[in-house]
Design a protein around this motif. Structure first.
Motif, PDB file in Angstrom:
ATOM      1  N   UNK A 121       0.715  -1.095  -0.063  1.00  0.00           N
ATOM      2  CA  UNK A 121       0.076   0.353  -0.061  1.00  0.00           C
ATOM      3  C   UNK A 121       0.750   1.274  -0.045  1.00  0.00           C
ATOM      4  N   UNK A 122       1.883   1.358   0.719  1.00  0.00           N
ATOM      5  CA  UNK A 122       2.904   2.367   0.672  1.00  0.00           C
ATOM      6  C   UNK A 122       3.550   2.582  -0.589  1.00  0.00           C
ATOM      7  N   UNK A 123       3.969   1.509  -1.375  1.00  0.00           N
ATOM      8  CA  UNK A 123       4.356   1.560  -2.697  1.00  0.00           C
ATOM      9  C   UNK A 123       3.343   2.239  -3.654  1.00  0.00           C
ATOM     10  N   UNK A 124       1.925   1.855  -3.624  1.00  0.00           N
ATOM     11  CA  UNK A 124       0.924   2.398  -4.313  1.00  0.00           C
ATOM     12  C   UNK A 124       0.833   4.005  -4.124  1.00  0.00           C
ATOM     13  N   UNK A 125       0.862   4.292  -2.829  1.00  0.00           N
ATOM     14  CA  UNK A 125       0.285   5.736  -2.367  1.00  0.00           C
ATOM     15  C   UNK A 125       1.397   6.699  -2.828  1.00  0.00           C
ATOM     16  N   UNK A 181       6.169   6.684 -11.886  1.00  0.00           N
ATOM     17  CA  UNK A 181       5.175   5.724 -11.393  1.00  0.00           C
ATOM     18  C   UNK A 181       6.050   4.491 -11.171  1.00  0.00           C
ATOM     19  N   UNK A 182       6.983   4.107 -11.672  1.00  0.00           N
ATOM     20  CA  UNK A 182       7.617   3.024 -11.546  1.00  0.00           C
ATOM     21  C   UNK A 182       8.315   2.628 -10.176  1.00  0.00           C
ATOM     22  N   UNK A 183       9.048   3.741  -9.864  1.00  0.00           N
ATOM     23  CA  UNK A 183      10.072   3.582  -8.812  1.00  0.00           C
ATOM     24  C   UNK A 183      10.165   4.795  -7.949  1.00  0.00           C
ATOM     25  N   UNK A 184       9.113   5.738  -8.158  1.00  0.00           N
ATOM     26  CA  UNK A 184       9.391   7.114  -7.291  1.00  0.00           C
ATOM     27  C   UNK A 184       7.983   7.647  -6.679  1.00  0.00           C
ATOM     28  N   UNK A 185       7.946   9.025  -6.688  1.00  0.00           N
ATOM     29  CA  UNK A 185       6.714   9.486  -6.080  1.00  0.00           C
ATOM     30  C   UNK A 185       6.427  10.752  -7.008  1.00  0.00           C
ATOM     31  N   UNK A 186       5.005  10.372  -7.583  1.00  0.00           N
ATOM     32  CA  UNK A 186       4.632  11.279  -8.319  1.00  0.00           C
ATOM     33  C   UNK A 186       4.539  12.897  -7.794  1.00  0.00           C
ATOM     34  N   UNK A 190      10.854  12.221  -8.063  1.00  0.00           N
ATOM     35  CA  UNK A 190      11.897  11.760  -8.024  1.00  0.00           C
ATOM     36  C   UNK A 190      11.649  10.320  -7.598  1.00  0.00           C
ATOM     37  N   UNK A 191      13.029   9.530  -7.467  1.00  0.00           N
ATOM     38  CA  UNK A 191      12.994   8.071  -6.970  1.00  0.00           C
ATOM     39  C   UNK A 191      12.782   7.960  -5.554  1.00  0.00           C
ATOM     40  N   UNK A 192      12.171   6.971  -5.188  1.00  0.00           N
ATOM     41  CA  UNK A 192      11.697   6.863  -3.651  1.00  0.00           C
ATOM     42  C   UNK A 192      12.240   5.661  -3.154  1.00  0.00           C
ATOM     43  N   UNK A 193      13.151   5.582  -2.192  1.00  0.00           N
ATOM     44  CA  UNK A 193      13.868   4.363  -1.768  1.00  0.00           C
ATOM     45  C   UNK A 193      12.750   3.527  -1.076  1.00  0.00           C
ATOM     46  N   UNK A 195       9.832   2.851  -2.103  1.00  0.00           N
ATOM     47  CA  UNK A 195       9.325   2.326  -3.347  1.00  0.00           C
ATOM     48  C   UNK A 195      10.258   0.950  -3.915  1.00  0.00           C
ATOM     49  N   UNK A 196      11.538   1.482  -4.237  1.00  0.00           N
ATOM     50  CA  UNK A 196      12.358   0.524  -4.533  1.00  0.00           C
ATOM     51  C   UNK A 196      12.631  -0.629  -3.498  1.00  0.00           C
ATOM     52  N   UNK A 197      12.573  -0.364  -2.159  1.00  0.00           N
ATOM     53  CA  UNK A 197      12.654  -1.418  -1.237  1.00  0.00           C
ATOM     54  C   UNK A 197      11.420  -2.270  -1.387  1.00  0.00           C
ATOM     55  N   UNK A 198      10.169  -1.726  -1.469  1.00  0.00           N
ATOM     56  CA  UNK A 198       8.987  -2.553  -1.592  1.00  0.00           C
ATOM     57  C   UNK A 198       9.259  -3.527  -2.594  1.00  0.00           C
ATOM     58  N   UNK A 199       9.947  -3.256  -3.536  1.00  0.00           N
ATOM     59  CA  UNK A 199       9.984  -4.131  -4.933  1.00  0.00           C
ATOM     60  C   UNK A 199      11.033  -5.088  -4.519  1.00  0.00           C
ATOM     61  N   UNK A 200      11.905  -4.858  -3.407  1.00  0.00           N
ATOM     62  CA  UNK A 200      13.162  -5.745  -3.129  1.00  0.00           C
ATOM     63  C   UNK A 200      14.179  -5.712  -4.083  1.00  0.00           C
ATOM     64  N   UNK A 201      14.193  -4.372  -4.483  1.00  0.00           N
ATOM     65  CA  UNK A 201      15.427  -3.873  -5.374  1.00  0.00           C
ATOM     66  C   UNK A 201      16.256  -3.045  -4.900  1.00  0.00           C
ATOM     67  N   UNK A 202      16.418  -2.789  -3.453  1.00  0.00           N
ATOM     68  CA  UNK A 202      17.569  -2.032  -2.993  1.00  0.00           C
ATOM     69  C   UNK A 202      18.849  -2.222  -3.478  1.00  0.00           C
ATOM     70  N   UNK A 203      19.309  -3.469  -3.687  1.00  0.00           N
ATOM     71  CA  UNK A 203      20.780  -3.712  -4.064  1.00  0.00           C
ATOM     72  C   UNK A 203      20.773  -3.543  -5.338  1.00  0.00           C
ATOM     73  N   UNK A 204      19.661  -3.434  -6.169  1.00  0.00           N
ATOM     74  CA  UNK A 204      19.942  -2.946  -7.757  1.00  0.00           C
ATOM     75  C   UNK A 204      19.666  -1.523  -7.817  1.00  0.00           C
ATOM     76  N   UNK A 205      19.832  -0.607  -6.983  1.00  0.00           N
ATOM     77  CA  UNK A 205      19.395   0.935  -7.091  1.00  0.00           C
ATOM     78  C   UNK A 205      20.501   1.300  -8.163  1.00  0.00           C
ATOM     79  N   UNK A 206      21.721   1.030  -8.417  1.00  0.00           N
ATOM     80  CA  UNK A 206      22.600   1.626  -9.316  1.00  0.00           C
ATOM     81  C   UNK A 206      22.146   1.385 -10.666  1.00  0.00           C
ATOM     82  N   UNK A 207      21.182   0.463 -11.138  1.00  0.00           N
ATOM     83  CA  UNK A 207      20.824   0.377 -12.300  1.00  0.00           C
ATOM     84  C   UNK A 207      19.813   1.256 -12.898  1.00  0.00           C
TER      85      UNK A 207
END
Length: 526
Positions: A121-125, A181-186, A190-193, A195-207
């Motif tokens: 829900x936090x990722x969606x919001x 709409x994919x990794x950030x906050x509308x 900007x990117x939102x850590x 959101x990236x964490x909710x997707x389990x991709x924190x360790x791929x942030x550099x991509x």
């Protein structure tokens, strides 16, 4: 550049890649296009070769140069938009693999896992966007678990337009719309850590690439791209936003004197957008839809999309074509399209509910259910073929209303593009379904125009996006067509039955899914 009087918009869609030339006041000059190609597999994959996509873009630009004399010297700037979502991985030596398109369904198990998590829900919001298999975040999360070697070999994760921008400019970047709409906050683009964490991709942030707003920043066309395209090295290149919002911008989703404006593209699929200030966005309880930034400060679009729109009409017309062919009287699709308004006139409104979920992929707006299927509710022996045609057309209107209702109050005006815009009968149904006047944009290539508008602002040909809209978009909007009051009443009665019945059907859809045969073989779409 002295004498430069042409802006080029590139629109790399799922079906066609187009290069479109406009003068500085927004008049379309000419167009060149190349069919797009992708590969669809029985495992749910839908992939596209990156180098072939760039080659096709080059062919389209060269084709435009052949149609417009001295285009290289006349080009003031170019801008690029393209199909959204998907994952285009690039490593040190070029593409890592074929791109995963928005049509790719392989991430479905990962979407189900993430959607059930406490962080969803936090990722969606933050993003304003429901999780689905189309998105780069879902696809990368799936790769990270099941195909980590792909991400290990990548240096950057791009979208289609970003890949073309890289080849045009040498710059690895994405735009605020797809980034947020994919990794950030509308709200802050900007990117939102979180959101990236909710997707389990924190360790791929550099991509994730830098975010560039194409109304403010351009990069010069490289010497290599200039040699391939025939344009001049150094020509400013603007990175457009995703194609859905570029099309809506070019068709009038924002501005033009109305208040609460919406824009629907009713073609093979249905895309429904409304412009809103970021602080006024309505996030539904179901967690569906998109929020996509506009290239206008503080403004976004809320989006709901139907998997199938006029594909439903193609199906019902196909029934007639099959029967006529059996009797030795073949009719073309165009012959049958020409009869739609006549059939609508011979049938009564609001008699039958039709759910337009004809796509084999189910539905995604305003609910997500891959098992959803089309169907009629309320048929009787008195109904005839024109009643079926009307029910299908009304189903498109009800599905449109269902989408807009999920985004808050119904809009006060609808701007319409796509195949449905050509039929007066269909326009009347859509206007009455929303109880809002309809205006049709006369803009032929709205997506490329939206991208070119960003370039116009970036190089100072337009003072800002508001003034660009006033010159490029508003004059091409047709007169408002008010809804028929009797139809409005009929559809106010029909809509509750439409919603109630579709809410009751998921268990039946599930049973039918269990008895359907599995897909056979492998398909190559060219």
């Amino acid at each position: 550049m002295p004498g430069a009087d042409v802006l080029i918009g590139i629109d790399a869609g799922t079906s066609v890649i187009k290069a479109v030339a406009f003068d500085l006041s927004g008049r379309q000059i000419d167009i060149a296009s190349v069919p797009n190609r992708y590969h669809a597999g029985a495992d749910g994959s839908a992939t596209q070769n990156l180098w072939r996509t760039w080659d096709d873009c080059v062919i389209a630009l060269c084709g435009l140069g052949e149609r417009i004399e001295n285009l290289a010297a006349r080009a003031a700037a170019l801008s690029v938009t393209a199909q959204g979502d998907g994952t285009w991985l690039v490593g040190r030596d070029g593409p890592v693999c074929d791109a995963w398109l928005w049509l790719d369904a392989r991430a479905a198990p990962t979407v189900a896992r993430i959607a059930a998590s406490a962080a969803e829900r936090g990722r969606f919001e933050a993003t304003g966007t429901g999780l689905n298999t189309c998105q780069q975040g879902s696809q990368m999360a799936h790769m990270d678990v099941h195909m980590p070697e792909l991400l290990d070999r990548a240096e950057v994760a791009l979208h289609c337009k970003d890949w073309l921008y890289l080849n045009l400019t040498g710059v690895r970047a994405t735009d605020p719309s797809e980034a947020s709409f994919t990794f950030g906050n509308f709200r802050n683009r900007r990117y939102d850590d979180s959101v990236i964490g909710a997707l389990g991709l924190g360790h791929r942030r550099a991509l994730l690439p830098d975010i560039v707003d194409g109304t403010q920043t351009t990069h010069p066309l490289t010497e290599s791209a200039a040699r391939q395209t025939g344009l001049r090295a150094g020509t400013p290149v603007s990175l457009g936003y995703v194609d859905m919002v570029m099309t809506a911008l070019g068709a009038g989703v924002h501005g033009g004197g109305a208040g609460d404006v919406a824009c629907s593209t009713v073609g093979s699929t249905g895309v429904h957008l409304r412009a809103a200030r970021a602080g006024d966005v309505h996030l539904n309880d179901q967690g569906t839809g998109y929020v996509i930034c506009l290239p206008v400060p503080g403004m976004v679009t809320q989006v709901q999309t139907n998997m199938a729109a006029t594909l439903n009409l193609d199906w019902v017309l196909g029934l007639a074509a099959g029967v006529l062919a059996d009797f030795g009287r073949p009719a073309t699709h165009g012959d049958l399209i020409a009869r739609i308004d006549g059939w609508l006139a011979r049938s009564g409104p609001g008699q039958i509910v039709y759910h337009p979920y004809i796509s084999e992929a189910g539905e995604r707006g305003p609910f997500v259910n891959a098992e959803a299927r089309a169907g009629f509710v309320g048929l009787s022996a008195a109904h005839r073929y024109p009643d079926l045609v009307r029910a299908v057309a009304e189903g498109l209107g009800m599905a449109m209303r269902d989408c807009y209702a999920a985004m808050g109050p119904l809009p006060s005006e609808l701007r319409l593009t796509g195949g449905a815009a050509r039929s007066p009968g269909l326009r009347a149904i859509l206007a009455a379904a929303l109880n809002a006047p309809v205006r049709v944009s006369r803009r032929d290539e709205a997506g490329a125009a939206g991208a070119a508008m960003m370039a116009a602002v970036a190089i100072g040909a337009c003072r800002d996006m508001e003034s660009c809209i006033a010159e490029w978009v508003t004059p091409l909007l047709g007169e408002a067509e008010s809804p028929d009051p009797d139809l409005v009443v009929a559809y106010e009665r029909l809509f509750p039955a439409f919603v109630k019945s579709r809410q009751a059907l998921p268990s039946a859809w599930r049973m039918l899914a269990n008895v359907r045969p599995a897909p056979e073989g492998d398909r190559n779409d060219n």
